[in-house]
Every structure is written in C-alpha cells, then in structure tokens.
Design a protein around this motif. Structure first.
Motif, PDB file in Angstrom:
ATOM      1  N   UNK A 132       0.783  -1.274   0.000  1.00 25.61           N
ATOM      2  CA  UNK A 132      -0.013  -0.065  -0.197  1.00 25.61           C
ATOM      3  C   UNK A 132       0.739   1.228   0.079  1.00 25.61           C
ATOM      4  N   UNK A 133       1.949   1.212   0.691  1.00 28.81           N
ATOM      5  CA  UNK A 133       2.772   2.564   0.648  1.00 28.81           C
ATOM      6  C   UNK A 133       3.510   2.898  -0.744  1.00 28.81           C
ATOM      7  N   UNK A 134       4.017   1.668  -1.508  1.00 27.20           N
ATOM      8  CA  UNK A 134       4.511   1.774  -2.794  1.00 27.20           C
ATOM      9  C   UNK A 134       3.299   2.336  -3.608  1.00 27.20           C
ATOM     10  N   UNK A 135       2.048   1.618  -3.796  1.00 28.84           N
ATOM     11  CA  UNK A 135       1.098   2.193  -4.323  1.00 28.84           C
ATOM     12  C   UNK A 135       0.775   3.653  -4.182  1.00 28.84           C
ATOM     13  N   UNK A 136       0.899   3.977  -3.103  1.00 30.36           N
ATOM     14  CA  UNK A 136       0.937   5.479  -2.618  1.00 30.36           C
ATOM     15  C   UNK A 136       1.669   6.444  -3.571  1.00 30.36           C
ATOM     16  N   UNK A 137       2.646   5.899  -3.585  1.00 26.17           N
ATOM     17  CA  UNK A 137       3.750   6.566  -4.618  1.00 26.17           C
ATOM     18  C   UNK A 137       3.137   6.634  -5.817  1.00 26.17           C
ATOM     19  N   UNK A 138       2.689   5.534  -6.515  1.00 28.36           N
ATOM     20  CA  UNK A 138       2.300   5.353  -7.880  1.00 28.36           C
ATOM     21  C   UNK A 138       1.007   6.596  -8.050  1.00 28.36           C
ATOM     22  N   UNK A 139       0.158   6.435  -7.047  1.00 34.01           N
ATOM     23  CA  UNK A 139      -0.981   7.302  -7.087  1.00 34.01           C
ATOM     24  C   UNK A 139      -0.759   8.755  -7.101  1.00 34.01           C
ATOM     25  N   UNK A 140       0.366   9.150  -6.345  1.00 35.37           N
ATOM     26  CA  UNK A 140       0.811  10.466  -6.303  1.00 35.37           C
ATOM     27  C   UNK A 140       1.378  10.958  -7.640  1.00 35.37           C
ATOM     28  N   UNK A 141       2.329  10.084  -8.116  1.00 39.23           N
ATOM     29  CA  UNK A 141       3.004  10.323  -9.383  1.00 39.23           C
ATOM     30  C   UNK A 141       2.211  10.352 -10.580  1.00 39.23           C
ATOM     31  N   UNK A 142       1.088   9.396 -10.762  1.00 39.86           N
ATOM     32  CA  UNK A 142       0.013   9.427 -11.577  1.00 39.86           C
ATOM     33  C   UNK A 142      -0.719  10.597 -11.849  1.00 39.86           C
ATOM     34  N   UNK A 143      -0.949  11.087 -10.485  1.00 33.43           N
ATOM     35  CA  UNK A 143      -2.016  12.362 -10.452  1.00 33.43           C
ATOM     36  C   UNK A 143      -0.919  13.343 -11.256  1.00 33.43           C
ATOM     37  N   UNK A 144       0.143  13.592 -10.680  1.00 30.78           N
ATOM     38  CA  UNK A 144       0.906  14.715 -11.164  1.00 30.78           C
ATOM     39  C   UNK A 144       1.324  14.463 -12.805  1.00 30.78           C
TER      40      UNK A 144
END
Length: 482
Positions: free
Chosen positions: A251-263
């Motif tokens: 879940x922590x790794x996915x958080x990074x992906x969520x933030x990056x994809x949003x950007x």
C-alpha cells in the motif's frame, strides 16, 4: 562516532532533531545529485541528451518508489522490534527484505537491459533521442541492484535508530557521482569518452562503491543489523515475514504511484496552456521538490521513533513525538514557504533565467499553491505515526481521494469559473483535504488498537529463525481510547 540515537528514552526534542536532520540531509543530497547530473549532461552534451535522460530517470524513480514502500515496511517492523529489545527479530526482517528484493532487482536489471528498446517504445520516446536514451537506460538498469539495495539498507538502518550512517554514504555516492560524471562523459587519460552512457556509468559506479563501503562500515562497526555466520541463513526469506512486508509495503508503494500518476495527469492539463506555462510549472516543481523535504524527513523520523516507542510499550511518548513533529514542520516548512514568498523571483530565475513570461507565471503559481505544503507537512507527521503501528491502508485511501476526486474535480470542475488558476489551486485544495482526513484518522481511526507486529525467535536446525505468529486481536500495549 555515535550513529544511533536513543529514541525511546530521554528528552524527545533533541532525539527527534538528531534523527530528522541527517534524514533531511540525505534527501537534499539525493535531489542535488540529480540536479548536478542534469547540469553536467546539459552543459557537456546538449538539450537532446538531457531530454534522453528523462525516460531512464522516470523508470528509476518508479522502481525506487516501489522499493520505498517495502523499505518503509521494514522500518516499521525493525523499529518495533528494536523498541522491545528484540535484535534477532530485526535481523530477520533485514534478511527477508534483502533476500527477496535484491534477487528481484538483479532480474529487473537483466530484463531491463534486454528489453530496453521495447520499453522506450512503450514510453513513446521521440525518435531523435532513442539512441541516446537507450545508452543511458541500459546502464541505469545495470546500476539498479546497487541503488535499490542501498535504499533498502538505509531505511532499515533508520528503523534501528541510525540516520547518520545513511547520510555518510549518501554523501559519498553524491561526491563520487559528481566527480565521475565529466570524467566518463568526456573521457580523460586512459578513460574513453562514453557520452551520455558515461553519466549513467558514473551513477552506477558511485552507487556500487558506496554500497560496498557502507557494508564494510556496518561490519567494521558491528552495527546491530549486520548478519554474520549462521545468521546469513536469514537471507532465505521467511514466508510469514515476507507476507507482513508485502501487506504493509505494497500500500505504501501504491501511494507513490497514485501521487506520481496524479502529477502526470496534471501535467497533461498544464501542457495545454502553452510552452511558457509548462516551463513555469516545471520550475515550480523543482522548487517544490526542496520545499517538501523537511516534511518528508520529519515524517520518516516520526515514524521510526514512534515505531520504537510502540514496540517498547511507551505510548505515553507517541503523542508527544507527533506533536513535536508538527511543531518542527510548522517551523521548517512554514519558514521555507514564507522565505520563498519574498525570494521567489531569484529562485525561479535559477531555472528560467531573469526575463520572459515564464518567470512571472512561475511566481504566480508559487504564490497561489506553495502554502499548501504546510498542510502537507502536518499530514506526513500524522501518517508517519499512524503507519508506525502498521496501519497503511487508510492513508492510501485518503491519498487516492485527495489526488483524484478532490484535485482532479477541482481542476476540471472549477476551470470555467477560475480559469487556469483552478489548476494551481487544486494543489493546496488536495493538501487541505488530505490533512482534514488524516486528522480525523489520527484522532478517531482506531489505529492504536491495530494488532501487534510481534515476532517469536526460535532455533531451527541449529540456526536462528523467526516466525511471525498469529497477531492478537489488538495491540496489548495500546491505550484503550482512540
């Protein structure tokens, strides 16, 4: 030199500062290293070469972000184990983490070297930069095992209370990379000129040397997390420990992906506004990289410190650690935001030059949006404490809501009313909403009653092996209230 900080006894303020400041220093060095590499490539090889590095850096960022999640999970498990004085359990976490992800990094490195041309095609790399991008990306994949192993070990060391050792060897990697870049790009003496591949080779060599030096230092100083003799058998992953690392790290790794994809989604909207606005936004992002560093360092420090105190049953200190983390965030991040408000033009001039429309646009973006990082910093502290007791799913849900329904809804829904400012205001809107939800989770989420992340150490066939047993219904050391 003393590298470990006692995080469960004594005054909280000096311990938190002594732990957080080296973590902040490591982050600054890491970002500065990327900026220096970009300067070398841009000045020595030109704009096409600099553009060609974008794909390799994106791949490296995504893989590092993925490993960051599992490194953060290791930090939590090691911190709780160290807090309760269980060094063997902490070593088991290190063994399982390295025994799992280092072989994976090697496989990714080999596969990336072979299929780099196909990957560049998937990324839509412009045809004119493909040869340069291929040279750079393949060597970056060769560096991957060292980069990811260093990331994992540094985060494990922070979980044990040692933030100074990671700083020392991050500094070594940065100095080596900075010195070696022009040497291998241009060639000198017996060293042949390698062009853009030389920059990636410098990064690889610097990280392998730093990794070897750090491992030598860990064993020379006999640091608590070193594995020797029969303990090397702990590098064979224990399924139950690996399952915990996956449950907490994914879940922590996915958080990074969520933030990056949003950007990335926001970038597509910004690109529609023209070259000046895109350049201004790029410069603002460079500035934001440094603005968010104190928040990230304090969040990591609070998480490691809270994890050790939770493991030691010192819940009376956990709330005070969180409050002081918030205070320091207000001082450091708030101070940066205020300073940039008055010095934004020269800062933007570093990236955009002293004239042109882009500088004015960048100033406007910064003044409309940058204040939101104060809220971001408080959120990082709250999330750091919550994750320290193993709660990682709700922070992921909160970030997803803030990045997509809130940020994208703001950017799209208010565009007709606010114009382009809807894009810039969507950033603080998302940060404020994240803070509101994180505060509700911290105060009323019941994360304090999460199951204890406890291990039992057992002797198996003459060697130490740790087995994660079924967790109790709640953490027996947690306070009754929320």
């Amino acid at each position: 030199m003393k590298t470990r900080t006692n995080l469960i006894e004594g005054p909280i303020v000096p311990a938190l500062l002594m732990f957080a400041l080296p973590t902040l220093g490591s982050s600054v060095l890491q970002s500065a290293n990327g900026s220096i590499d970009a300067i070398w490539i841009g000045r020595l090889l030109g704009e096409n070469a600099l553009a060609a590095t974008t794909n390799g850096n994106l791949v490296l960022f995504l893989l590092t972000a993925f490993v960051f999640g599992f490194g953060m999970a290791s930090t939590i498990l090691i911190g709780q184990s160290i807090g309760r004085g269980d060094i063997a359990a902490a070593r088991e976490v290190v063994g399982t983490a390295l025994g799992t992800f280092v072989p994976m990094a090697v496989l990714v490195s080999v596969g990336g070297w072979i299929w780099a041309p196909q990957l560049l095609g998937v990324l839509g790399t412009p045809a004119e930069t493909v040869p340069l991008a291929l040279d750079f990306l393949r060597v970056i994949f060769a560096a991957m095992p060292a980069v990811l192993m260093m990331t994992m070990i540094m985060m494990a060391l922070r979980g044990s209370g040692d933030s100074m050792t990671p700083l020392i060897f991050m500094a070594l990697a940065v100095v080596l990379d900075t010195v070696l870049n022009p040497l291998f790009i241009l060639g000198l003496g017996p060293v042949s000129a390698m062009g853009i591949g030389g920059s990636a080779f410098a990064t690889a060599l610097a990280n392998y040397i730093s990794l070897a030096a750090m491992l030598g230092y860990i064993y020379a100083k006999d640091l608590p997390l070193r594995l020797r003799g029969r303990e090397l058998g702990l590098l064979v992953p224990v399924p139950s420990v690996l399952r915990l690392l996956l449950e907490k790290g994914l879940p922590i790794g996915i958080q990074m992906v969520v933030v990056s994809s949003s950007m990335l989604t926001m970038l597509t909207l910004v690109n529609r506004e023209g070259v000046d606005t895109t350049a201004a936004f790029g410069a603002t992002q460079q500035m934001w990289t440094y603005v968010q560093m104190p928040a990230m360092a304090l969040g990591a420090a609070v998480s490691a410190m809270a994890a050790q105190n939770i493991g030691a049953g010192r819940w009376d200190r956990v709330g005070r650690i969180t409050r002081w983390g918030i205070v320091f965030n207000l001082i450091l991040t708030g101070g940066l935001v205020v300073a940039l408000f008055f010095a934004d033009r020269p800062v933007m001039g570093l990236f955009l030059g002293d004239s042109g429309a882009a500088v004015g646009i960048a100033q406007h973006i910064g003044r409309v949006s940058t204040w939101g990082f104060v809220c971001f910093g408080i959120t990082m502290v709250l999330f750091g404490t919550i994750r320290a007791n193993g709660q990682v799913v709700w922070p992921l849900i909160i970030l997803f809501i803030s990045m997509y329904p809130v940020r994208m809804g703001f950017a799209f829904g208010l565009r007709g009313w606010l114009g382009v400012d809807a894009l810039w205001l969507s950033f603080p809107a998302a940060m404020v909403s994240t803070l509101i939800m994180a505060t509700a989770l911290y105060l009323h989420g019941g994360w304090r009653r999460a199951p204890a992340l406890r291990f039992d150490v057992k002797e198996v066939s003459g060697g130490i092996k740790v087995v994660a047993e079924g967790a109790p219904a709640r953490n027996p050391n947690a306070p009754d209230g929320t």
